[in-house]
Write an enzyme that holds these catalytic residues in place. Structure first.
Site, PDB file in Angstrom:
ATOM      1  N   LEU A 125       0.821  -1.241  -0.175  1.00 21.12           N
ATOM      2  CA  LEU A 125       0.091   0.066   0.089  1.00 21.12           C
ATOM      3  C   LEU A 125       0.973   1.238  -0.075  1.00 21.12           C
ATOM      4  O   LEU A 125       0.738   2.075  -0.882  1.00 21.12           O
ATOM      5  CB  LEU A 125      -0.931  -0.073   1.363  1.00 21.12           C
ATOM      6  CG  LEU A 125      -1.894   1.310   1.347  1.00 21.12           C
ATOM      7  CD1 LEU A 125      -2.747   1.558   0.270  1.00 21.12           C
ATOM      8  CD2 LEU A 125      -2.439   1.282   2.829  1.00 21.12           C
ATOM      9  N   GLU A 127       3.571   4.038  -0.350  1.00 18.36           N
ATOM     10  CA  GLU A 127       4.320   4.558  -1.552  1.00 18.36           C
ATOM     11  C   GLU A 127       5.216   5.793  -0.940  1.00 18.36           C
ATOM     12  O   GLU A 127       5.030   6.370   0.112  1.00 18.36           O
ATOM     13  CB  GLU A 127       3.515   5.165  -2.667  1.00 18.36           C
ATOM     14  CG  GLU A 127       2.289   4.171  -3.194  1.00 18.36           C
ATOM     15  CD  GLU A 127       1.779   4.648  -4.364  1.00 18.36           C
ATOM     16  OE1 GLU A 127       1.615   5.950  -4.449  1.00 18.36           O
ATOM     17  OE2 GLU A 127       0.884   4.070  -4.878  1.00 18.36           O
ATOM     18  N   PRO A 128       6.056   6.118  -2.066  1.00 16.67           N
ATOM     19  CA  PRO A 128       7.203   7.327  -1.323  1.00 16.67           C
ATOM     20  C   PRO A 128       6.177   8.357  -0.883  1.00 16.67           C
ATOM     21  O   PRO A 128       6.768   9.301  -0.159  1.00 16.67           O
ATOM     22  CB  PRO A 128       7.937   7.512  -2.945  1.00 16.67           C
ATOM     23  CG  PRO A 128       7.716   6.211  -3.568  1.00 16.67           C
ATOM     24  CD  PRO A 128       6.414   5.420  -3.301  1.00 16.67           C
ATOM     25  N   GLY A 242      -4.798  -6.520  10.554  1.00 16.28           N
ATOM     26  CA  GLY A 242      -3.511  -6.471  10.682  1.00 16.28           C
ATOM     27  C   GLY A 242      -3.218  -5.774  12.206  1.00 16.28           C
ATOM     28  O   GLY A 242      -1.923  -6.009  12.548  1.00 16.28           O
ATOM     29  N   ARG A 243      -3.779  -4.600  12.260  1.00 17.79           N
ATOM     30  CA  ARG A 243      -3.137  -3.756  13.424  1.00 17.79           C
ATOM     31  C   ARG A 243      -3.310  -4.625  14.701  1.00 17.79           C
ATOM     32  O   ARG A 243      -2.689  -4.446  15.759  1.00 17.79           O
ATOM     33  CB  ARG A 243      -4.077  -2.613  13.690  1.00 17.79           C
ATOM     34  CG  ARG A 243      -3.631  -1.503  12.579  1.00 17.79           C
ATOM     35  CD  ARG A 243      -4.864  -0.510  12.283  1.00 17.79           C
ATOM     36  NE  ARG A 243      -4.195   0.256  10.998  1.00 17.79           N
ATOM     37  CZ  ARG A 243      -4.930   1.049  10.427  1.00 17.79           C
ATOM     38  NH1 ARG A 243      -6.069   1.352  10.794  1.00 17.79           N
ATOM     39  NH2 ARG A 243      -4.665   1.837   9.483  1.00 17.79           N
ATOM     40  N   GLN A 279      14.289  -0.625  45.474  1.00 18.82           N
ATOM     41  CA  GLN A 279      13.103  -0.173  45.285  1.00 18.82           C
ATOM     42  C   GLN A 279      12.907   0.568  43.738  1.00 18.82           C
ATOM     43  O   GLN A 279      12.010   0.432  43.164  1.00 18.82           O
ATOM     44  CB  GLN A 279      12.516   0.843  46.304  1.00 18.82           C
ATOM     45  CG  GLN A 279      10.879   0.835  46.469  1.00 18.82           C
ATOM     46  CD  GLN A 279      10.397   1.498  47.689  1.00 18.82           C
ATOM     47  OE1 GLN A 279      10.950   2.674  47.988  1.00 18.82           O
ATOM     48  NE2 GLN A 279       9.441   0.893  48.160  1.00 18.82           N
ATOM     49  N   GLN A 336      17.511   0.158  30.731  1.00 19.38           N
ATOM     50  CA  GLN A 336      18.152   1.057  32.032  1.00 19.38           C
ATOM     51  C   GLN A 336      18.093   0.117  33.221  1.00 19.38           C
ATOM     52  O   GLN A 336      19.495   0.201  33.789  1.00 19.38           O
ATOM     53  CB  GLN A 336      17.000   2.138  32.423  1.00 19.38           C
ATOM     54  CG  GLN A 336      17.490   3.063  33.608  1.00 19.38           C
ATOM     55  CD  GLN A 336      18.374   4.121  32.744  1.00 19.38           C
ATOM     56  OE1 GLN A 336      18.577   3.982  31.799  1.00 19.38           O
ATOM     57  NE2 GLN A 336      19.131   4.799  33.690  1.00 19.38           N
ATOM     58  N   GLU A 363       1.692  -0.131   9.611  1.00 19.34           N
ATOM     59  CA  GLU A 363       0.111  -0.538   9.662  1.00 19.34           C
ATOM     60  C   GLU A 363      -0.497   0.653  10.185  1.00 19.34           C
ATOM     61  O   GLU A 363      -1.668   0.191  11.110  1.00 19.34           O
ATOM     62  CB  GLU A 363      -0.006  -1.948   9.976  1.00 19.34           C
ATOM     63  CG  GLU A 363       0.830  -2.924   9.344  1.00 19.34           C
ATOM     64  CD  GLU A 363       0.083  -4.312   9.571  1.00 19.34           C
ATOM     65  OE1 GLU A 363      -0.956  -4.543  10.057  1.00 19.34           O
ATOM     66  OE2 GLU A 363       1.038  -5.352   9.166  1.00 19.34           O
ATOM     67  N   GLU A 367      -0.550   8.220  15.329  1.00 21.72           N
ATOM     68  CA  GLU A 367      -1.628   9.310  15.055  1.00 21.72           C
ATOM     69  C   GLU A 367      -2.629   8.883  14.173  1.00 21.72           C
ATOM     70  O   GLU A 367      -3.900   9.201  14.504  1.00 21.72           O
ATOM     71  CB  GLU A 367      -0.570  10.366  14.209  1.00 21.72           C
ATOM     72  CG  GLU A 367       0.458  11.072  14.996  1.00 21.72           C
ATOM     73  CD  GLU A 367       1.638  10.275  15.238  1.00 21.72           C
ATOM     74  OE1 GLU A 367       1.998   9.312  14.605  1.00 21.72           O
ATOM     75  OE2 GLU A 367       2.609  10.709  16.359  1.00 21.72           O
TER      76      GLU A 367
END
Ligand code: COS
Length: 379
Positions: A125, A127-128, A242-243, A279, A336, A363, A367
């Site tokens: 799906l 593309e540049p 797919g997600r 802790q 860490q 996929e 955002e």
């Protein structure tokens, strides 16, 4: 409400864990370093049924539910996200898309071999100049009567040089906007189809990511999936499932890093005691475990929605949005906890940290997930 996994679920989870530990762990650091595709391992995954888990047995699939798929994806991703992305694309983009929307001939010809891993597939799906803005497809599929004439470039295609079957999204009628887009099955080796060089990536370096170039490729009309103009909806609907796979991948990366952090914190001593007794470390582990549990529940909720034939667009997007953030946060903290050792390759967590980043991008970026979620909320 039942939070209990079935015997079958537990068996799938155990089989995936065993496979990941015995077959994927050896050599995973070298494959990452040298960008080596896990070819032998993927072949075995196919033989064990991990590449067509949810496909109907009549097309050689495992006939399993999405929950089993999520459980297996988590275990495989704990160890090797380069292998699990192949698994995710083949299962939830290529096999699922063909099984749901392909015709019987297409299923017999392609799905029966994709489901066993005899061949693997790619989903094309991006593309540049069309990533998140997926309706702006520049690749064209000109209707020539018996065939489509395919021209254009696709970018960042997983399984780019190892796939045999490519589901390519292309614009046939620009005047119709997204309703003028088609999804075509393109075979490797078709004249005019060229594979670009392998991308040198931050993470999932063992996976095979390429750009693809199509120059006057003649794709027979019978290779179109669905009705004329169905391609964009095909892509959106397929990506929604797919997600869930990528959410489970992110979950696995997070839980793999967490398990390593727990193990290390019980071994490493500082100030006279194991660091797990401090802790500062305990709080990190508590945060990681809580976030991972929440991510797992979102993944299983989305999988359950899909299995129950309920809408899973929002729950899948939530699972991916949250699990990919948890993957990023957890892997950073796991490095860490390991201190200086976390910064070198032998301890695995630096690789998991690099692998985590892509789950916030492919996929659908985080955002885009927020767009999908908020649109559902405001409907
Ligand atoms: N299932 C089926 N159809 C869907 C759908 C889904 N999940 N989501 C949208 N559609 C349909 C809509 O119903 C609409 O059809 P109609 O106009 O006939 O009603 C059509 O698709 C266009 O939808 P919409 O108007 O919402 O499109 P937008 O251009 O606003 O884009 C986003 C929507 C941004 C959500 C979409 O472009 C997207 O998901 N982009 C990210 C793509 C992506 O994940 N790229 C990564 C590539 S794979 S590594």
């Amino acid at each position: 409400m039942n939070f209990q996994l079935t015997e079958e679920h537990l068996a799938v989870q155990a089989a995936a864990r065993e496979f990941a530990q015995t077959e994927l762990l050896p050599g995973v650091i070298e494959r990452d370093e040298h960008q080596k595709f896990p070819a032998e391992q993927i072949k075995k995954m196919g033989e064990l049924g991990f590449l067509g888990m949810m496909v109907d047995p009549k097309y050689n699939g495992g006939g399993m539910d999405t929950i089993s798929y999520v459980l297996a994806m988590e275990e495989i991703s704990k160890v090797d996200a380069s292998a699990s992305v192949v698994m995710s694309v083949n299962n939830s983009l290529v096999c699922w898309g063909l099984e749901k929307y392909g015709n019987e001939e297409q299923k017999q010809k392609y799905l029966t071999r994709l489901a066993t891993g005899e061949i693997i597939g790619a989903f094309c799906l991006s593309e540049p100049e069309a990533g998140s803005d997926a309706t702006s497809q520049r690749t064209t599929a000109e209707d020539k009567g018996d065939y489509y004439l395919l021209n254009g470039t696709k970018n960042w295609i997983t399984n780019g040089s190892t796939a045999s079957v490519y589901l390519v999204i292309a614009q046939t009628d620009v005047a119709k906007g997204h309703r003028g887009i088609n999804a075509l099955i393109v075979e490797r080796g078709m004249e005019g189809f060229q594979i670009g060089p392998k991308e040198n990536k931050l993470g999932i370096r063992g996976s095979d990511t390429h750009s693809l170039m199509f120059t006057d490729v003649k794709v027979p009309k019978e290779n179109r999936i669905g009705e004329d103009g169905f391609g964009f909806k095909f892509a959106m609907s397929t990506l929604a499932g797919g997600r869930i796979g990528i959410a489970a991948q992110a979950l696995g990366i997070a839980s793999g890093a967490y398990e390593l952090a727990v193990k290390y914190s019980k071994e490493r001593k500082a100030f006279g005691v194991e660091i797990a007794k401090h802790q500062a470390i305990q709080f990190k582990l508590a945060d990681m475990a809580t976030n991972i549990e929440a991510a797992r529940l979102l993944c299983l909720q989305a999988a359950h929605d899909k299995d129950m034939h309920q809408d899973y667009g929002k729950s899948g997007a939530m699972a991916k949005l949250f699990a990919s953030k948890v993957a990023m946060d957890t892997t950073i903290e796991a490095v860490q906890v390991h201190g200086g050792y976390g910064f070198v390759k032998e301890y695995h967590v630096e690789r998991l940290m690099r692998d985590a980043k892509i789950t916030q991008i492919y996929e659908g970026t985080s955002e885009i997930q927020k767009i999908v979620i908020s649109r559902e909320l405001l409907k």
